[in-house]
Design an enzyme around this catalytic site. Structure first.
Site, PDB file in Angstrom:
ATOM      1  N   LYS A  83       0.862  -1.189   0.000  1.00 17.60           N
ATOM      2  CA  LYS A  83       0.000   0.000   0.000  1.00 17.60           C
ATOM      3  C   LYS A  83       0.895   1.234   0.000  1.00 17.60           C
ATOM      4  O   LYS A  83       1.797   1.364   0.841  1.00 17.60           O
ATOM      5  CB  LYS A  83      -0.886   0.018   1.240  1.00 17.60           C
TER       6      LYS A  83
HETATM    7  O1  G3P Z   1      -8.687  -0.081   3.933  1.00 19.79           O
HETATM    8  C1  G3P Z   1      -8.912   1.046   4.673  1.00 19.79           C
HETATM    9  C2  G3P Z   1     -10.198   1.774   4.435  1.00 19.79           C
HETATM   10  O2  G3P Z   1     -11.175   0.916   4.021  1.00 19.79           O
HETATM   11  C3  G3P Z   1     -10.533   2.694   5.571  1.00 19.79           C
HETATM   12  O3  G3P Z   1     -11.825   2.602   6.040  1.00 19.79           O
HETATM   13  O4  G3P Z   1     -13.617   3.030   7.677  1.00 19.79           O
HETATM   14  O5  G3P Z   1     -11.270   3.740   8.207  1.00 19.79           O
HETATM   15  O6  G3P Z   1     -12.593   4.950   6.488  1.00 19.79           O
HETATM   16  P1  G3P Z   1     -12.356   3.644   7.169  1.00 19.79           P
END
Ligand code: G3P
Length: 215
Positions: A83
């Protein structure tokens, strides 16, 4: 549509993998921190269960730092994907890593132009974060539609991972838009399975089956 699991929790991953619905996993430093274990240990354990892409993120900021981390992370398992943050240094690293055959996932994408740049750099995957856009008062799914349109216009092969999914409607809308991958938190995946009418239907059929079985 491929389902990735957006978690670093091995139990959640095992449960979903048993049901055959995990095509890959995405992690990030926040998800890893929840596990309270070293990242290397967690990723190696996930790789024993999931053969599809497993995204791993470090905290490198310069191209050199990102390349160094990528070299280390890719030793952990053959299906590790690096990533990389959507920055100039990150995109420099993407070009180098992809040339070396190390797959990258450009993360924290919030505009179609960012996705265009990442796609031109040859990223294997891009991760637009739709939930965080919704939180910010923008329609996250519009970004997915824009990116898919732009990639189609220019034959860009980067796979779009719809990320920051918060509920089942996000998955459905992403599928309707034609996104190749959704990375889904375990709780959201769980809520996609059931329907009260399915439960009621099974109950009724079981009862009726029992009646005829006695005849
Ligand atoms: O893979 C990371 C991404 O899906 C973050 O999700 O819920 O932290 O905005 P969130």
């Amino acid at each position: 549509m491929k389902f990735f699991l957006d978690t670093a929790n091995i139990e959640e991953i095992k449960r979903a993998a048993e049901l055959g619905v995990v095509d890959g996993v995405t992690t990030n430093p926040t998800l890893i921190a929840k596990e309270k274990r070293p990242q290397k240990e967690v990723i190696k354990e996930i790789a024993k269960v999931v053969k599809g892409p497993i995204s791993v993120e470090g905290n490198g900021c310069t191209c050199e730092e990102i390349l160094k981390e990528a070299e280390e992370f890719s030793k952990w398992a053959p299906n590790v994907v690096i990533k990389v943050p959507m920055t100039k240094e990150g995109i420099k690293a993407v070009r180098i890593l992809e040339k070396k055959g190390i797959r990258t996932n450009v993360t924290l994408i919030f505009s179609a132009n960012q996705a265009l740049i990442a796609g031109k750099a040859g990223a294997s995957f891009v991760s637009p974060f739709i939930g965080r856009l919704d939180d910010n008062g923008q329609v996250g799914m519009d970004l997915i539609r824009d990116i898919l349109q732009v990639y189609k216009n220019y034959g860009i092969n980067s796979e779009v991972i719809v990320a920051s999914i918060r509920h089942p409607i996000h998955v459905l809308e992403a599928a309707k838009a034609g996104a190749g991958i959704a990375t889904i938190p375990a709780k959201v995946l769980e809520s996609m399975w059931g329907h009260p009418l399915t439960d009621a239907g099974i109950k009724r059929f079981c009862e009726d089956f029992a009646k005829t079985a006695k005849l």
